[in-house]
Design a protein around this motif. Sequence first.
Motif, mmCIF file in Angstrom:
data_model
loop_
_atom_site.group_PDB
_atom_site.id
_atom_site.type_symbol
_atom_site.label_atom_id
_atom_site.label_comp_id
_atom_site.label_asym_id
_atom_site.label_seq_id
_atom_site.Cartn_x
_atom_site.Cartn_y
_atom_site.Cartn_z
ATOM 1 N N LEU A 23 2.186 -5.294 -2.845
ATOM 2 C CA LEU A 23 0.761 -5.421 -2.538
ATOM 3 C C LEU A 23 0.341 -4.339 -1.557
ATOM 4 N N SER A 24 1.177 -4.063 -0.572
ATOM 5 C CA SER A 24 0.882 -2.995 0.390
ATOM 6 C C SER A 24 0.835 -1.639 -0.311
ATOM 7 N N CYS A 25 1.743 -1.424 -1.263
ATOM 8 C CA CYS A 25 1.739 -0.166 -2.031
ATOM 9 C C CYS A 25 0.416 0.020 -2.764
ATOM 10 N N GLU A 26 -0.137 -1.072 -3.276
ATOM 11 C CA GLU A 26 -1.400 -1.004 -4.014
ATOM 12 C C GLU A 26 -2.557 -0.552 -3.129
ATOM 13 N N HIS A 27 -2.402 -0.673 -1.822
ATOM 14 C CA HIS A 27 -3.463 -0.283 -0.895
ATOM 15 C C HIS A 27 -3.263 1.112 -0.312
ATOM 16 N N GLU A 28 -2.231 1.809 -0.751
ATOM 17 C CA GLU A 28 -1.991 3.168 -0.230
ATOM 18 C C GLU A 28 -3.053 4.108 -0.796
ATOM 19 N N ARG A 29 -3.577 4.954 0.055
ATOM 20 C CA ARG A 29 -4.662 5.868 -0.329
ATOM 21 C C ARG A 29 -4.140 7.277 -0.512
ATOM 22 N N GLY A 30 -4.954 8.100 -1.111
ATOM 23 C CA GLY A 30 -4.616 9.499 -1.290
ATOM 24 C C GLY A 30 -3.858 9.749 -2.575
ATOM 25 N N TYR A 31 -3.186 10.893 -2.622
ATOM 26 C CA TYR A 31 -2.481 11.329 -3.828
ATOM 27 C C TYR A 31 -1.120 11.890 -3.455
ATOM 28 N N LEU A 32 -0.188 11.750 -4.372
ATOM 29 C CA LEU A 32 1.114 12.409 -4.282
ATOM 30 C C LEU A 32 1.284 13.211 -5.567
ATOM 31 N N GLY A 34 -0.807 14.822 -7.217
ATOM 32 C CA GLY A 34 -1.903 14.591 -8.149
ATOM 33 C C GLY A 34 -1.992 13.178 -8.699
ATOM 34 N N VAL A 35 -1.073 12.310 -8.336
ATOM 35 C CA VAL A 35 -1.056 10.918 -8.803
ATOM 36 C C VAL A 35 -1.626 10.044 -7.690
ATOM 37 N N PRO A 36 -2.527 9.104 -8.018
ATOM 38 C CA PRO A 36 -3.015 8.194 -6.974
ATOM 39 C C PRO A 36 -1.829 7.550 -6.251
ATOM 40 N N ALA A 37 -1.840 7.640 -4.926
ATOM 41 C CA ALA A 37 -0.703 7.168 -4.133
ATOM 42 C C ALA A 37 -0.383 5.700 -4.403
ATOM 43 N N SER A 38 -1.392 4.882 -4.618
ATOM 44 C CA SER A 38 -1.135 3.460 -4.880
ATOM 45 C C SER A 38 -0.276 3.297 -6.137
ATOM 46 N N ARG A 39 -0.620 3.991 -7.197
ATOM 47 C CA ARG A 39 0.169 3.902 -8.440
ATOM 48 C C ARG A 39 1.563 4.495 -8.259
ATOM 49 N N TRP A 40 1.610 5.650 -7.570
ATOM 50 C CA TRP A 40 2.893 6.324 -7.341
ATOM 51 C C TRP A 40 3.858 5.381 -6.635
ATOM 52 N N TRP A 41 3.399 4.749 -5.533
ATOM 53 C CA TRP A 41 4.265 3.880 -4.742
ATOM 54 C C TRP A 41 4.651 2.606 -5.479
ATOM 55 N N VAL A 42 3.713 2.011 -6.202
ATOM 56 C CA VAL A 42 4.045 0.806 -6.980
ATOM 57 C C VAL A 42 5.118 1.146 -8.007
ATOM 58 N N MET A 43 4.940 2.254 -8.719
ATOM 59 C CA MET A 43 5.919 2.613 -9.748
ATOM 60 C C MET A 43 7.259 3.020 -9.127
ATOM 61 N N PHE A 44 7.229 3.681 -8.000
ATOM 62 C CA PHE A 44 8.474 4.013 -7.310
ATOM 63 C C PHE A 44 9.270 2.731 -7.053
ATOM 64 N N HIS A 45 8.591 1.698 -6.561
ATOM 65 C CA HIS A 45 9.274 0.440 -6.252
ATOM 66 C C HIS A 45 9.667 -0.335 -7.505
ATOM 67 N N SER A 120 7.195 8.724 6.556
ATOM 68 C CA SER A 120 6.093 8.257 7.404
ATOM 69 C C SER A 120 5.156 7.356 6.596
ATOM 70 N N ARG A 121 4.915 7.696 5.332
ATOM 71 C CA ARG A 121 4.107 6.820 4.470
ATOM 72 C C ARG A 121 4.829 5.500 4.231
ATOM 73 N N TYR A 122 6.126 5.569 4.036
ATOM 74 C CA TYR A 122 6.899 4.353 3.784
ATOM 75 C C TYR A 122 6.804 3.400 4.975
ATOM 76 N N THR A 123 6.889 3.961 6.165
ATOM 77 C CA THR A 123 6.755 3.147 7.374
ATOM 78 C C THR A 123 5.377 2.492 7.415
ATOM 79 N N ARG A 124 4.346 3.233 7.076
ATOM 80 C CA ARG A 124 2.983 2.673 7.062
ATOM 81 C C ARG A 124 2.883 1.532 6.042
ATOM 82 N N ILE A 125 3.483 1.710 4.874
ATOM 83 C CA ILE A 125 3.469 0.677 3.835
ATOM 84 C C ILE A 125 4.174 -0.585 4.335
#
Length: 168
Positions: A23-32, A34-45, A120-125
């Motif tokens: 759920l926290s990943c879904e709220h991540e903003r920005g891009y990695l 070129g991919v929306p960070a929320s999608r990137w982090w959810v799929m990473f996990h 640093s993003r992971y810590t924020r998540i």
Amino acid sequence: CELPEPEPYRRCWTTDEVRSLLLSCEHERGYLAGVPASRWWVMFHRVLWETGERTGAMLRLRWEWLYRGGLDVPGEARKGGLKRAFYSLSEPTLIGLDAIRHPTRDLIFELGTHRSTFYSRYTRILKRAGLPTDRKCKPQRMRRTHLTYWQIGGGDATARAQHSDRAT
């Protein structure tokens, strides 16, 4: 004088903690890359949950290794550089990966930035999820979670991790 008891070290996330993390990943903003960070982090996990791979290998996964419903990871991309691994992926994970395929890039989880930004993003998540942020709570804990639930489900976590000794 009574000494305080140390808090026991939990080796894996509970199912509620995994839900909070996603759920926290879904709220991540920005891009990695070129991919929306929320999608990137959810799929990473999701991929991490289904494979139990180490962070280094996760960040080296290539689109060309996505094959017949799974990931065929060559040994040179993994710790030690010798042991190949094939992981079947669920249909929802395959669909989610397809959704982050563009923009075109070689690596599935391309950072597009310095690796320190990843942590640093992971810590924020983790903070947003209300989870601990010490060094034992980085993606390695998700790997341990995968292996623990693999064992609970009747699998052999030692074989799954490709360890030669269960103590590892």
